[in-house]
Motif scaffolding. Structure first.
Motif, PDB file in Angstrom:
ATOM      1  N   ALA A  86       2.834  10.173  -0.238  1.00  0.00           N
ATOM      2  CA  ALA A  86       3.581  10.019   1.013  1.00  0.00           C
ATOM      3  C   ALA A  86       5.031   9.594   0.778  1.00  0.00           C
ATOM      4  O   ALA A  86       5.832   9.600   1.724  1.00  0.00           O
ATOM      5  N   TRP A  87       5.413   9.248  -0.443  1.00  0.00           N
ATOM      6  CA  TRP A  87       6.785   8.806  -0.701  1.00  0.00           C
ATOM      7  C   TRP A  87       7.838   9.760  -0.145  1.00  0.00           C
ATOM      8  O   TRP A  87       8.831   9.303   0.427  1.00  0.00           O
TER       9      TRP A  87
ATOM     10  N   ARG B 187       7.520   4.350   9.785  1.00  0.00           N
ATOM     11  CA  ARG B 187       6.254   4.975   9.393  1.00  0.00           C
ATOM     12  C   ARG B 187       5.098   3.969   9.484  1.00  0.00           C
ATOM     13  O   ARG B 187       4.024   4.304   9.983  1.00  0.00           O
ATOM     14  N   LEU B 188       5.327   2.771   8.994  1.00  0.00           N
ATOM     15  CA  LEU B 188       4.265   1.757   9.011  1.00  0.00           C
ATOM     16  C   LEU B 188       3.992   1.232  10.414  1.00  0.00           C
ATOM     17  O   LEU B 188       2.890   0.758  10.688  1.00  0.00           O
TER      18      LEU B 188
ATOM     19  N   ARG C   6       0.758   8.006   9.376  1.00  0.00           N
ATOM     20  CA  ARG C   6       0.282   7.883   7.997  1.00  0.00           C
ATOM     21  C   ARG C   6      -0.548   9.027   7.673  1.00  0.00           C
ATOM     22  O   ARG C   6      -1.246   9.514   7.146  1.00  0.00           O
TER      23      ARG C   6
ATOM     24  N   GLU D  38      -0.062   4.953  -1.752  1.00  0.00           N
ATOM     25  CA  GLU D  38       0.206   6.180  -0.994  1.00  0.00           C
ATOM     26  C   GLU D  38       1.309   7.004  -1.658  1.00  0.00           C
ATOM     27  O   GLU D  38       2.289   7.415  -1.019  1.00  0.00           O
TER      28      GLU D  38
ATOM     29  N   LEU E 181      10.537   3.840   6.161  1.00  0.00           N
ATOM     30  CA  LEU E 181       9.231   3.271   5.828  1.00  0.00           C
ATOM     31  C   LEU E 181       8.762   2.332   6.933  1.00  0.00           C
ATOM     32  O   LEU E 181       7.596   2.372   7.338  1.00  0.00           O
TER      33      LEU E 181
ATOM     34  N   TRP F 125       9.227   9.094   3.399  1.00  0.00           N
ATOM     35  CA  TRP F 125      10.087   7.969   3.737  1.00  0.00           C
ATOM     36  C   TRP F 125      11.181   7.688   2.710  1.00  0.00           C
ATOM     37  O   TRP F 125      12.246   7.208   3.079  1.00  0.00           O
TER      38      TRP F 125
ATOM     39  N   ARG G 202       0.835  -1.212   0.000  1.00  0.00           N
ATOM     40  CA  ARG G 202       0.000   0.000   0.000  1.00  0.00           C
ATOM     41  C   ARG G 202       0.869   1.262   0.000  1.00  0.00           C
ATOM     42  O   ARG G 202       0.578   2.234  -0.690  1.00  0.00           O
ATOM     43  N   ALA G 203       1.959   1.236   0.782  1.00  0.00           N
ATOM     44  CA  ALA G 203       2.857   2.395   0.826  1.00  0.00           C
ATOM     45  C   ALA G 203       3.501   2.634  -0.545  1.00  0.00           C
ATOM     46  O   ALA G 203       3.651   3.775  -0.976  1.00  0.00           O
TER      47      ALA G 203
END
Length: 159
Positions: A44-45, A152-153, A159, A41, A149, A48, A36-37
């Motif tokens: 949002a790159w 973040r996760l 998020r 998303e 990342l 991270w 998903r990241a």
């Protein structure tokens, strides 16, 4: 900056390109969250991935700006939830590349995810030499970005 059109290639280019740089590491997050990241998303790159300053989705792909000033557009070639995300570089402001594909593969590993990133390219001789020489820097970028990342996760409020 001049925008250059790159040669269209398919996902198989990740295996056959003149230069292939492959990096891998493990994250505590499950494959679904990592996928998903990567795939969903886009904006949002920059939070991270240390090389990216801006990213936005476009129909069928993305537009990305790098912290070092480069800009490119991409077309998504493969989007296999929880396992694989592959895209082709269509245009670039960087001099020298002729074709490019990035391939992200995700596999379950010890409760988390093993991430493998292939950066595959063709280009002018100076570009390919520079790309090969950049391997240690790209390896560091990958390692630091995967750590960011993973943090973040692990923090849903981020998020």
């Amino acid at each position: 900056m001049t925008v250059r059109q790159l040669r269209p290639v398919d996902a198989g280019f990740a295996e056959s390109a003149p230069v292939r740089l492959v990096f891998s590491g493990e994250l505590a997050a499950p494959p679904g969250a990592v996928y998903r990241a990567l795939a969903d998303e886009t904006e949002a790159w920059p939070r991270w991935f240390t090389a990216v300053s801006a990213a936005r989705p476009t129909p069928g792909g993305r537009e990305v700006r790098l912290r070092m000033g480069g800009r490119f557009t991409e077309t998504i070639l493969r989007a296999e939830p929880d396992t694989r995300y592959t895209y082709r570089v269509d245009t670039s402001t960087t001099p020298g590349p002729l074709a490019g594909v990035e391939d992200w593969r995700l596999t379950p590993a010890g409760g988390g995810t093993r991430v493998s990133w292939t950066f595959a390219a063709d280009g002018s001789r100076p570009f390919l030499l520079l790309l090969k020489a950049s391997r240690p820097g790209l390896a560091r970028t990958f390692t630091v970005s995967m750590r960011r990342l993973d943090r973040r996760l692990a923090a849903p409020s981020a998020r």
